[in-house]
Design a protein around this motif. Structure first.
Motif, PDB file in Angstrom:
ATOM      1  N   GLN A 270       0.834  -1.205   0.000  1.00 11.93           N
ATOM      2  CA  GLN A 270       0.000   0.000   0.000  1.00 11.93           C
ATOM      3  C   GLN A 270       0.865   1.250   0.000  1.00 11.93           C
ATOM      4  O   GLN A 270       0.580   2.205  -0.729  1.00 11.93           O
ATOM      5  N   LYS A 271       1.936   1.222   0.801  1.00 13.25           N
ATOM      6  CA  LYS A 271       2.811   2.391   0.875  1.00 13.25           C
ATOM      7  C   LYS A 271       3.671   2.532  -0.377  1.00 13.25           C
ATOM      8  O   LYS A 271       3.961   3.654  -0.834  1.00 13.25           O
ATOM      9  N   ALA A 280       0.709  -1.798 -13.141  1.00 15.01           N
ATOM     10  CA  ALA A 280       0.938  -3.240 -13.121  1.00 15.01           C
ATOM     11  C   ALA A 280       0.351  -3.848 -11.851  1.00 15.01           C
ATOM     12  O   ALA A 280       0.349  -3.225 -10.786  1.00 15.01           O
ATOM     13  N   LEU A 281      -0.124  -5.055 -11.964  1.00 14.83           N
ATOM     14  CA  LEU A 281      -0.759  -5.745 -10.852  1.00 14.83           C
ATOM     15  C   LEU A 281       0.182  -6.803 -10.296  1.00 14.83           C
ATOM     16  O   LEU A 281       0.709  -7.634 -11.043  1.00 14.83           O
ATOM     17  N   VAL A 282       0.396  -6.777  -8.966  1.00 14.31           N
ATOM     18  CA  VAL A 282       1.207  -7.795  -8.298  1.00 14.31           C
ATOM     19  C   VAL A 282       0.305  -8.982  -7.984  1.00 14.31           C
ATOM     20  O   VAL A 282      -0.569  -8.901  -7.112  1.00 14.31           O
ATOM     21  N   LEU A 283       0.521 -10.090  -8.695  1.00 13.67           N
ATOM     22  CA  LEU A 283      -0.325 -11.267  -8.526  1.00 13.67           C
ATOM     23  C   LEU A 283       0.109 -12.121  -7.338  1.00 13.67           C
ATOM     24  O   LEU A 283      -0.732 -12.682  -6.629  1.00 13.67           O
ATOM     25  N   ALA A 284       1.398 -12.231  -7.119  1.00 11.50           N
ATOM     26  CA  ALA A 284       1.906 -13.095  -6.051  1.00 11.50           C
ATOM     27  C   ALA A 284       3.313 -12.661  -5.676  1.00 11.50           C
ATOM     28  O   ALA A 284       3.989 -11.961  -6.440  1.00 11.50           O
ATOM     29  N   ILE A 285       3.722 -13.094  -4.507  1.00  8.14           N
ATOM     30  CA  ILE A 285       5.076 -12.828  -4.015  1.00  8.14           C
ATOM     31  C   ILE A 285       5.654 -14.133  -3.486  1.00  8.14           C
ATOM     32  O   ILE A 285       5.028 -14.809  -2.675  1.00  8.14           O
ATOM     33  N   GLY A 295      -2.121 -13.406  -4.258  1.00 10.42           N
ATOM     34  CA  GLY A 295      -3.032 -12.282  -4.050  1.00 10.42           C
ATOM     35  C   GLY A 295      -2.654 -11.446  -2.839  1.00 10.42           C
ATOM     36  O   GLY A 295      -3.470 -11.279  -1.925  1.00 10.42           O
ATOM     37  N   PRO A 296      -1.440 -10.914  -2.766  1.00 10.91           N
ATOM     38  CA  PRO A 296      -1.009 -10.142  -1.603  1.00 10.91           C
ATOM     39  C   PRO A 296      -1.885  -8.910  -1.395  1.00 10.91           C
ATOM     40  O   PRO A 296      -2.339  -8.274  -2.354  1.00 10.91           O
ATOM     41  N   THR A 297      -2.104  -8.566  -0.140  1.00 16.84           N
ATOM     42  CA  THR A 297      -2.922  -7.400   0.201  1.00 16.84           C
ATOM     43  C   THR A 297      -2.034  -6.169   0.357  1.00 16.84           C
ATOM     44  O   THR A 297      -0.802  -6.249   0.271  1.00 16.84           O
ATOM     45  N   GLY A 298      -2.662  -5.046   0.612  1.00 20.85           N
ATOM     46  CA  GLY A 298      -1.913  -3.812   0.803  1.00 20.85           C
ATOM     47  C   GLY A 298      -1.027  -3.833   2.032  1.00 20.85           C
ATOM     48  O   GLY A 298      -0.057  -3.070   2.122  1.00 20.85           O
ATOM     49  N   ASP A 299      -1.332  -4.711   2.992  1.00 20.01           N
ATOM     50  CA  ASP A 299      -0.530  -4.790   4.208  1.00 20.01           C
ATOM     51  C   ASP A 299       0.672  -5.716   4.062  1.00 20.01           C
ATOM     52  O   ASP A 299       1.491  -5.818   4.994  1.00 20.01           O
ATOM     53  N   THR A 300       0.802  -6.384   2.935  1.00 19.52           N
ATOM     54  CA  THR A 300       1.932  -7.294   2.731  1.00 19.52           C
ATOM     55  C   THR A 300       3.224  -6.486   2.625  1.00 19.52           C
ATOM     56  O   THR A 300       3.320  -5.537   1.841  1.00 19.52           O
ATOM     57  N   ILE A 301       4.218  -6.873   3.415  1.00 20.01           N
ATOM     58  CA  ILE A 301       5.500  -6.154   3.441  1.00 20.01           C
ATOM     59  C   ILE A 301       6.441  -6.765   2.409  1.00 20.01           C
ATOM     60  O   ILE A 301       6.572  -7.987   2.295  1.00 20.01           O
ATOM     61  N   LEU A 302       7.106  -5.892   1.668  1.00 18.05           N
ATOM     62  CA  LEU A 302       8.101  -6.336   0.688  1.00 18.05           C
ATOM     63  C   LEU A 302       9.409  -6.612   1.427  1.00 18.05           C
ATOM     64  O   LEU A 302       9.963  -5.726   2.082  1.00 18.05           O
ATOM     65  N   MET A 303       9.915  -7.842   1.303  1.00 21.38           N
ATOM     66  CA  MET A 303      11.101  -8.272   2.020  1.00 21.38           C
ATOM     67  C   MET A 303      12.285  -8.434   1.061  1.00 21.38           C
ATOM     68  O   MET A 303      12.102  -8.639  -0.139  1.00 21.38           O
ATOM     69  N   PRO A 304      13.521  -8.346   1.566  1.00 19.34           N
ATOM     70  CA  PRO A 304      14.700  -8.577   0.715  1.00 19.34           C
ATOM     71  C   PRO A 304      14.667  -9.981   0.105  1.00 19.34           C
ATOM     72  O   PRO A 304      14.372 -10.960   0.801  1.00 19.34           O
ATOM     73  N   CYS A 310       4.163 -10.295 -11.541  1.00 16.29           N
ATOM     74  CA  CYS A 310       3.276  -9.181 -11.894  1.00 16.29           C
ATOM     75  C   CYS A 310       2.670  -9.387 -13.279  1.00 16.29           C
ATOM     76  O   CYS A 310       3.220 -10.093 -14.125  1.00 16.29           O
ATOM     77  N   MET A 311       1.534  -8.713 -13.506  1.00 17.59           N
ATOM     78  CA  MET A 311       0.848  -8.773 -14.790  1.00 17.59           C
ATOM     79  C   MET A 311       0.510  -7.368 -15.228  1.00 17.59           C
ATOM     80  O   MET A 311       0.164  -6.502 -14.411  1.00 17.59           O
ATOM     81  N   GLY A 312       0.611  -7.127 -16.532  1.00 21.14           N
ATOM     82  CA  GLY A 312       0.268  -5.821 -17.076  1.00 21.14           C
ATOM     83  C   GLY A 312       0.640  -5.752 -18.536  1.00 21.14           C
ATOM     84  O   GLY A 312       1.089  -6.731 -19.139  1.00 21.14           O
ATOM     85  N   THR A 313       0.466  -4.585 -19.114  1.00 25.51           N
ATOM     86  CA  THR A 313       0.902  -4.377 -20.490  1.00 25.51           C
ATOM     87  C   THR A 313       2.419  -4.237 -20.506  1.00 25.51           C
ATOM     88  O   THR A 313       3.070  -4.102 -19.462  1.00 25.51           O
TER      89      THR A 313
END
Length: 338
Positions: A270-271, A280-285, A295-304, A310-313
């Motif tokens: 989210q941040k 682009a849409l983040v489908l999974a991590i 289907g990660p939510t906005g609260d999912t933290i991006l880790m090292p 991702c999906m998009g044009t």
């Protein structure tokens, strides 16, 4: 060919002259013609008058010119062939040495040809390795970079830049050859991603134990896809449409987050606002430990070490690549017409 025909005609004319005009036997006429054309320096077979000597002079000149032409053409063919082969080898060596971050396809059978077609559509750099001359010629006719050699040998893999390659695909007909290829590739470049083809479930397990990162069985995969086409046809069409094909509008790509370059490591989705910035849409991590978050939510933290799927044009994924920084990810590729 033309020189040989001309030489034959000259021999016939000379023999005919000595037989009809000089009145010699066929044997003497043919012998005189041969030694005259060969310019060996023998004396006259039978005495010749002024007319006969003038004809012999003309016969010598025609023979010398014709034989010189034949020798010149033969020498040119030999020299040109030698230099062309040398030039072809030097060009091939330069191409192989210039490859970096490329893909290696081992085997140009039906599976290998389809892989090459997909790689060309994706616009990635790759080289094909095959030991069969028919396969090599077919790959050359289709415009692929090809190296003729045994992919199970270390020397062959080194020739195609295995130490600089990103991925190797072992699509040889034999499971044993694919296993040897994976073992050699992993020995020469432990960091390379190895994909292998397996004909049986036993071979699948052995290839996995041999170090293959992914093993594909055409029979198992084909059965699953046929079942999916029967049960969920629209889903299968959608997935096929974003994974392959030259006319697709949506693409899927993966991005590896490097904390040294990515400014969003430690932040929530989210941040980070990746969707609003790029579309682009983040489908999974996939976490570094292998855990998959679908289907990660906005609260999912991006880790090292996270890998974002991702999906998009094409434009959206390029924008995402720039936003995430110069990270270790695949380049977003626009398919080409094939």
């Amino acid at each position: 060919m033309a020189g040989a025909v001309a030489l034959g005609c000259i021999f016939f004319i000379g023999t005919l002259w000595y037989w009809l005009v000089e009145g010699w036997s066929w044997e003497d006429a043919a012998y005189m013609t041969v030694i005259t054309l060969a310019t060996v320096g023998y004396g006259e077979t039978n005495p010749l008058g002024s007319r006969g000597r003038l004809f012999t002079i003309a016969l010598i000149l025609m023979g010398v010119v014709n034989i010189g032409y034949i020798v010149n053409r033969f020498t040119a063919a030999v020299i040109e062939g030698y230099f062309q082969d040398g030039l072809r080898l030097r060009q091939q060596r330069r191409v192989m040495e210039s490859l970096s971050g490329h893909y290696i396809i081992c085997g140009f059978s039906r599976t290998g040809r389809q892989i090459a077609k997909e790689f060309r559509a994706e616009g990635v750099a790759f080289v094909v390795v095959d030991s069969e001359i028919e396969s090599v010629q077919r790959a050359q006719n289709e415009g692929y970079t090809i190296y003729q050699g045994d992919a199970t040998l270390d020397d062959t893999l080194l020739k195609v830049g295995i130490e600089r390659a990103t991925c190797i695909v072992a699509a040889l007909p034999s499971d044993a050859e694919n296993l040897y290829t994976v073992l050699s590739a992993k020995t020469l470049n432990p960091a390379i991603r190895a994909i292998a083809r397996a004909s049986t479930e036993e071979a699948l397990q052995k290839l996995q134990r041999g170090g293959a990162d992914a093993v594909i069985s055409p029979y198992i995969t084909g059965g699953k896809r046929m079942a999916a086409a029967a049960l969920r046809p629209q889903v299968l069409d959608f997935v096929d449409g974003i994974l392959s094909g030259a006319d697709r509008q949506l693409y899927m790509e993966e991005f590896l987050l490097d904390p040294a370059f990515c400014p969003f490591v430690g932040q929530t989705l989210q941040k980070a606002k990746l969707r609003s910035q790029t579309g682009a849409l983040v489908l999974a991590i996939r976490r570094l430990d292998g855990n998959l978050i679908g289907g990660p939510t906005g609260d999912t933290i991006l880790m090292p070490g996270d890998t974002l799927m991702c999906m998009g044009t094409a434009e959206q994924l390029r924008a995402l690549n720039q936003v995430l920084g110069p990270i270790n990810s695949h380049q977003v590729r626009r398919p080409k017409k094939v």
